[in-house]
Motif scaffolding. Sequence first.
Motif, short mmCIF file in Angstrom:
data_model
loop_
_atom_site.label_atom_id
_atom_site.label_comp_id
_atom_site.label_asym_id
_atom_site.label_seq_id
_atom_site.Cartn_x
_atom_site.Cartn_y
_atom_site.Cartn_z
N TRP A 95 0.83 -1.20 0.00
CA TRP A 95 0.00 0.00 0.00
C TRP A 95 0.87 1.26 0.00
CZ3 TRP A 95 -4.49 2.18 -0.85
CH2 TRP A 95 -4.83 3.36 -0.23
N TYR A 96 1.86 1.31 0.86
CA TYR A 96 2.69 2.51 0.93
C TYR A 96 3.61 2.65 -0.28
CZ TYR A 96 0.78 3.19 5.54
OH TYR A 96 -0.09 3.39 6.58
N GLN A 97 4.04 1.54 -0.85
CA GLN A 97 4.79 1.60 -2.10
C GLN A 97 3.93 2.19 -3.20
OE1 GLN A 97 8.11 0.65 -2.87
NE2 GLN A 97 8.29 0.74 -0.65
N TYR A 98 2.67 1.75 -3.25
CA TYR A 98 1.73 2.27 -4.24
C TYR A 98 1.51 3.77 -4.05
CZ TYR A 98 -2.53 3.19 -6.80
OH TYR A 98 -3.46 3.73 -7.63
N LEU A 99 1.27 4.19 -2.80
CA LEU A 99 1.07 5.62 -2.54
C LEU A 99 2.30 6.43 -2.92
CD1 LEU A 99 -0.82 5.76 0.89
CD2 LEU A 99 -1.74 6.13 -1.41
N ASP A 100 3.48 5.91 -2.65
CA ASP A 100 4.70 6.63 -3.00
C ASP A 100 4.87 6.75 -4.51
OD1 ASP A 100 5.38 7.13 -0.39
OD2 ASP A 100 6.83 5.48 -0.25
N ARG A 101 4.44 5.73 -5.26
CA ARG A 101 4.50 5.82 -6.72
C ARG A 101 3.42 6.74 -7.26
NH1 ARG A 101 4.57 0.40 -6.99
NH2 ARG A 101 2.63 0.38 -8.14
N ALA A 102 2.21 6.68 -6.68
CA ALA A 102 1.10 7.48 -7.18
C ALA A 102 1.26 8.95 -6.81
CB ALA A 102 -0.22 6.94 -6.63
N LEU A 103 1.85 9.24 -5.67
CA LEU A 103 2.03 10.62 -5.19
C LEU A 103 3.50 10.82 -4.79
CD1 LEU A 103 -1.11 10.54 -2.88
CD2 LEU A 103 -0.95 11.73 -5.07
N PRO A 104 4.40 10.88 -5.79
CA PRO A 104 5.83 10.88 -5.47
C PRO A 104 6.38 12.18 -4.89
CG PRO A 104 5.52 11.07 -7.83
CD PRO A 104 4.15 10.87 -7.23
N LYS A 105 5.75 13.31 -5.20
CA LYS A 105 6.30 14.58 -4.70
C LYS A 105 5.98 14.75 -3.22
CE LYS A 105 6.15 17.00 -9.06
NZ LYS A 105 5.65 18.16 -9.78
N GLN A 106 6.96 15.25 -2.48
CA GLN A 106 6.78 15.48 -1.05
C GLN A 106 6.25 16.88 -0.82
OE1 GLN A 106 10.38 14.52 1.02
NE2 GLN A 106 10.28 12.37 0.48
N THR A 107 4.91 17.00 -0.98
CA THR A 107 4.25 18.28 -0.74
C THR A 107 3.23 18.11 0.37
OG1 THR A 107 2.48 17.84 -2.33
CG2 THR A 107 4.49 18.89 -3.19
N VAL A 108 2.79 19.22 0.92
CA VAL A 108 1.78 19.18 1.97
C VAL A 108 0.49 18.56 1.41
CG1 VAL A 108 0.35 20.60 3.50
CG2 VAL A 108 2.77 21.12 3.20
N GLU A 109 0.13 18.90 0.18
CA GLU A 109 -1.09 18.36 -0.42
C GLU A 109 -1.02 16.84 -0.54
OE1 GLU A 109 0.71 20.87 -1.93
OE2 GLU A 109 -0.59 22.55 -1.41
N ASN A 110 0.12 16.33 -1.02
CA ASN A 110 0.27 14.87 -1.16
C ASN A 110 0.24 14.18 0.20
OD1 ASN A 110 0.33 15.00 -3.91
ND2 ASN A 110 2.51 14.56 -4.12
N LEU A 111 0.84 14.80 1.20
CA LEU A 111 0.81 14.24 2.55
C LEU A 111 -0.62 14.15 3.05
CD1 LEU A 111 2.23 13.30 5.16
CD2 LEU A 111 2.27 15.70 5.84
N LEU A 112 -1.38 15.21 2.86
CA LEU A 112 -2.78 15.21 3.30
C LEU A 112 -3.62 14.18 2.54
CD1 LEU A 112 -3.37 19.04 3.79
CD2 LEU A 112 -3.02 17.30 5.55
N VAL A 113 -3.36 14.02 1.25
CA VAL A 113 -4.07 13.01 0.46
C VAL A 113 -3.73 11.61 0.96
CG1 VAL A 113 -4.26 11.96 -1.83
CG2 VAL A 113 -4.35 14.45 -1.60
N LYS A 114 -2.45 11.38 1.27
CA LYS A 114 -2.05 10.07 1.78
C LYS A 114 -2.72 9.76 3.12
CE LYS A 114 2.45 9.78 -0.51
NZ LYS A 114 3.91 9.74 -0.34
N VAL A 115 -2.75 10.76 4.01
CA VAL A 115 -3.41 10.57 5.31
C VAL A 115 -4.90 10.28 5.10
CG1 VAL A 115 -4.06 11.73 7.45
CG2 VAL A 115 -1.71 11.90 6.60
N LEU A 116 -5.54 11.05 4.23
CA LEU A 116 -6.96 10.84 3.95
C LEU A 116 -7.21 9.45 3.36
CD1 LEU A 116 -9.80 12.10 3.86
CD2 LEU A 116 -9.27 12.83 1.53
N LEU A 117 -6.39 9.04 2.41
CA LEU A 117 -6.54 7.69 1.83
C LEU A 117 -6.32 6.61 2.88
CD1 LEU A 117 -4.86 8.16 -1.66
CD2 LEU A 117 -7.28 7.72 -1.19
N ASN A 118 -5.38 6.82 3.78
CA ASN A 118 -5.18 5.85 4.86
C ASN A 118 -6.44 5.70 5.69
OD1 ASN A 118 -2.62 4.80 4.53
ND2 ASN A 118 -1.65 6.49 5.61
N GLN A 119 -7.10 6.81 5.99
CA GLN A 119 -8.30 6.77 6.84
C GLN A 119 -9.51 6.20 6.12
OE1 GLN A 119 -8.27 7.29 10.13
NE2 GLN A 119 -6.09 7.60 9.90
N ILE A 120 -9.68 6.49 4.83
CA ILE A 120 -10.89 6.04 4.15
C ILE A 120 -10.73 4.75 3.36
CG2 ILE A 120 -11.87 8.36 4.05
CD1 ILE A 120 -11.12 8.49 1.10
#
Length: 193
Positions: A120-145
């Motif tokens: 799952w985290y490998q997939y998220l890192d490939r799908a959202l590779p840039k380290q931005t605040v927006e990508n971090l928030l999307v990753k946290v949201l995807l983790n929760q939902i």
Amino acid sequence: MGSLLGGAGGGHGGLWWRPFESQKRQGRRRSSKPSNSVDPTTGGGGYRFPLRQALTAGSLAFTGDTIAQLSERYRKRIADSDSRFSKDIMWMLCSNHDWLRALRMASYGFLLYGPGSYAWYQYLDRALPKQTVENLLVKVLLNQIVLGPSVVAIVFAWNNLWLGKLSELPNKYQKDAIPTLITDISSGSLSAC
């Protein structure tokens, strides 16, 4: 949806093992074998099992379940007793330990959660590779939902499977899934399972 599941499922099981497959396709080569993998030539089936993540998740699940059992018995002991604790409090707390439950949770962590969360985290890192605040928030949201409800559903199914109570699984979901998700979101723990 097809890309999330790995297209037509080619390769080694679609998304589940796709992170390991992508290294070959991108032409990256490692000079040495990673310590968290199983050598494919020794029965690995052509994929690298994330051994370190599996061992970590299994150990943490075993430890977490042990702590949950001890705290349940400790609270029960406090509620049932008006007198001071005896010297044998640790014996009392540990003597009724449900080792099968603890091993069941360890096997879940080792076989399912460790490898699954790694993928799952490998997939998220490939799908959202840039380290931005927006990508971090999307990753946290995807983790929760996505990840949270999936983990709760799988833990309930895993436990009911090993207890021989698969027929009771729909009732378990109806009764306990939402409270467990709320507990998970608020504390980051699945000890209520």
